[in-house]
Design a protein around this motif. Structure first.
Motif, PDB file in Angstrom:
ATOM      1  N   GLU A   1      24.808 -10.566  12.766  1.00 55.12           N
ATOM      2  CA  GLU A   1      24.886  -9.103  12.695  1.00 55.12           C
ATOM      3  C   GLU A   1      24.690  -8.710  11.237  1.00 55.12           C
ATOM      4  O   GLU A   1      25.463  -9.109  10.363  1.00 55.12           O
ATOM      5  N   ILE A   2      23.645  -7.938  10.952  1.00 50.38           N
ATOM      6  CA  ILE A   2      23.334  -7.545   9.577  1.00 50.38           C
ATOM      7  C   ILE A   2      24.025  -6.221   9.274  1.00 50.38           C
ATOM      8  O   ILE A   2      23.851  -5.233   9.981  1.00 50.38           O
TER       9      ILE A   2
ATOM     10  N   LEU B   1      21.429 -10.331   2.091  1.00 42.53           N
ATOM     11  CA  LEU B   1      21.930  -9.535   3.211  1.00 42.53           C
ATOM     12  C   LEU B   1      23.418  -9.812   3.377  1.00 42.53           C
ATOM     13  O   LEU B   1      23.865 -10.950   3.223  1.00 42.53           O
ATOM     14  N   ARG B   2      24.184  -8.796   3.715  1.00 42.95           N
ATOM     15  CA  ARG B   2      25.570  -9.001   4.145  1.00 42.95           C
ATOM     16  C   ARG B   2      25.546  -9.114   5.664  1.00 42.95           C
ATOM     17  O   ARG B   2      25.067  -8.209   6.358  1.00 42.95           O
ATOM     18  N   ALA B   3      26.060 -10.228   6.187  1.00 41.72           N
ATOM     19  CA  ALA B   3      25.932 -10.493   7.625  1.00 41.72           C
ATOM     20  C   ALA B   3      27.007 -11.470   8.079  1.00 41.72           C
ATOM     21  O   ALA B   3      27.602 -12.190   7.273  1.00 41.72           O
ATOM     22  N   LEU B   4      27.240 -11.481   9.388  1.00 44.72           N
ATOM     23  CA  LEU B   4      28.166 -12.420  10.029  1.00 44.72           C
ATOM     24  C   LEU B   4      27.571 -12.871  11.359  1.00 44.72           C
ATOM     25  O   LEU B   4      26.835 -12.103  12.000  1.00 44.72           O
TER      26      LEU B   4
ATOM     27  N   ASN C   1      19.460  -1.472  16.969  1.00 41.97           N
ATOM     28  CA  ASN C   1      18.828  -2.378  16.009  1.00 41.97           C
ATOM     29  C   ASN C   1      17.925  -1.688  14.999  1.00 41.97           C
ATOM     30  O   ASN C   1      17.365  -2.351  14.130  1.00 41.97           O
ATOM     31  N   LYS C   2      17.756  -0.378  15.090  1.00 37.80           N
ATOM     32  CA  LYS C   2      16.838   0.327  14.203  1.00 37.80           C
ATOM     33  C   LYS C   2      17.608   1.184  13.202  1.00 37.80           C
ATOM     34  O   LYS C   2      18.538   1.894  13.574  1.00 37.80           O
TER      35      LYS C   2
END
Length: 440
Positions: free
Chosen positions: A266-267, A321-324, A297-298
């Motif tokens: 997940e970004i 990117l910050r993501a998990l 997603n957009k």
């Protein structure tokens, strides 16, 4: 703006634009101003409005090339609110330089509060209304409450609004702000309008139903957005981001991106994201509106505009990117045992406590995130029965040990069935890659 002087100044403007700007421009300009101050008042009076208009042209150019001079000008009554609001947005400075702002200067006074609509800048779907508030007494804070634009016939135009509060209001000292207006119908705002709003402090409305009627020149803001198809995909650690197109508008640049449905992560956001031209000049994200989420997603990324600069090349750059992982974005809390049941596996997030009205967490961060208090969770959460609740306030602080303390409140936790499930909205876990994608 300054229509009366435009003809007289056009020749001077052309000559001025052809003059090479020396590196020590501040010293030249400030020295000249100081010398002028030592002359007799009668000498200054002869130039009148023309001198003021020339000074305004110099001011705008100096905002672009000389922050020091902009600081000096911002201390001069009458120019301060223009400089203070737009000085950090290169796109808005350029819009004003190119006469893309219309002065309104209409006021209303009620119960000791004077509201002035100063000016407006518009494009196809976002408008900026500049306003000033003056109060006849001190207030700890003041802000617009329920602002609305209606048509001349009284029709609510169904627009979106965003704005900020003003703190430490002093008697008879003006405070100026920007009301950002989103036009979801694209170009539907009529030329004759009425601006209605209440003015509120921290506790209640100070004054209700202020309204200012004004008109604007729709043809003045008829600039057509410039659209560039990109159709490129960026890959960062197997996560794919499709860049669809870029739209350059007078008030901002919008880059439309879409996250691939097959992404495992997940970004949440981009670090150090900016637009850079072929000469290295940078346009950063707009203040307060970094992106709009269009659907699952957009998103639309918003940057300061270079509409009037028209660089030959333009690149999108970011460093990470910050993501998990998607299976880690939901956090489950057992309120009865005061413990986390499910959380990200890196161990950075800890549950501290719950009280009658709020819940508190601690998040370990490194130096890169110490000064960035991004929202940790979405405001809505569900309880054990699937009932949805919404927090209506949040706060954050930092410790010397590099821990962010996050508190979310406004819900009677005694009425909530444990356990509760919250969804992470941003998190300091990174996928790193230096990206440079040509958009134009």
């Amino acid at each position: 703006m300054f229509e009366k002087e435009e003809g007289k100044l056009e020749g001077l403007r052309k000559k001025y634009n052809d003059i090479p700007i020396p590196p020590n421009v501040d010293e030249y300009i400030l020295s000249g101003i100081r010398k002028e101050k030592r002359r007799r008042a009668t000498t200054r009076w002869k130039w009148g409005a023309i001198a003021a208009s020339i000074f305004f042209i110099v001011m705008l150019t100096s905002i672009r090339v000389s922050p020091t001079f902009a600081d000096y000008v911002s201390s001069i009554p009458g120019l301060q609110k223009i400089v203070d609001i737009v000085r950090n947005d290169k796109g808005l400075v350029a819009a004003i330089e190119n006469d893309y702002m219309q002065e309104i200067n209409k006021s209303v006074e009620k119960n000791g509060i004077t509201l002035t609509v100063d000016a407006i800048i518009m494009d196809e779907d976002v408008s900026l209304l500049f306003y000033t508030i003056v109060a006849d007494q001190d207030y700890p804070s003041l802000f617009l409450n329920d602002p609305t634009l209606i048509s001349e016939s009284g029709e609510d135009l169904q627009l979106g609004y965003s704005y900020s509060s003003h703190s430490e209001i002093k008697k008879n000292e003006p405070v100026t702000g920007i009301l950002t207006i989103a036009d979801y119908k694209h170009g539907s705002i009529p030329e004759s309008l009425q601006f209605r709003t209440n003015i509120k402090n921290d506790f209640s409305d100070v004054v209700e139903d202020l309204h200012v009627s004004f008109s604007y020149d729709k043809e003045k803001f008829a600039k057509i957005k410039k659209v560039y198809e990109v159709d490129q995909t960026i890959t960062v650690e197997d996560q794919k981001i499709y860049v669809d197109r870029m739209e350059i508008r007078p008030t901002r640049i919008v880059v439309y991106v879409e996250y691939n449905n097959e992404n495992k992560q997940e970004i949440f956001g981009f670090d150090d994201i900016q637009l850079v031209d072929g000469n290295g000049e940078v346009w950063t994200p707009t203040d307060g509106l970094v992106y709009d989420k269009l659907d699952e997603n957009k998103i639309a990324l918003n940057f300061q505009s270079n509409y009037f600069a028209e660089p030959n090349e333009l690149f999108l750059t970011f460093t990470s990117l910050r993501a998990l992982p998607k299976e880690e974005i939901e956090v489950t809390i057992d309120l009865e045992k005061n413990k986390i049941v499910n959380a990200p596996k890196d161990g950075k997030l800890a549950f501290v406590d719950s009280s009658f009205w709020d819940v508190t967490f601690e998040l370990m961060v490194d130096e890169q995130d110490y000064y960035h208090h991004r929202p940790l969770f979405h405001s809505t959460f569900t309880d054990a029965n699937g009932k949805e609740y919404s927090f209506n306030n949040s706060s954050g602080s930092s410790t010397e040990e590099g821990i962010h303390v996050k508190t979310m409140g406004g819900v009677n936790m005694n009425e909530v069935a444990s356990p509760i499930t919250l969804t992470i909205s941003d998190y300091p876990n990174r996928l790193r890659k230096d990206v440079r994608l040509q958009l134009k």
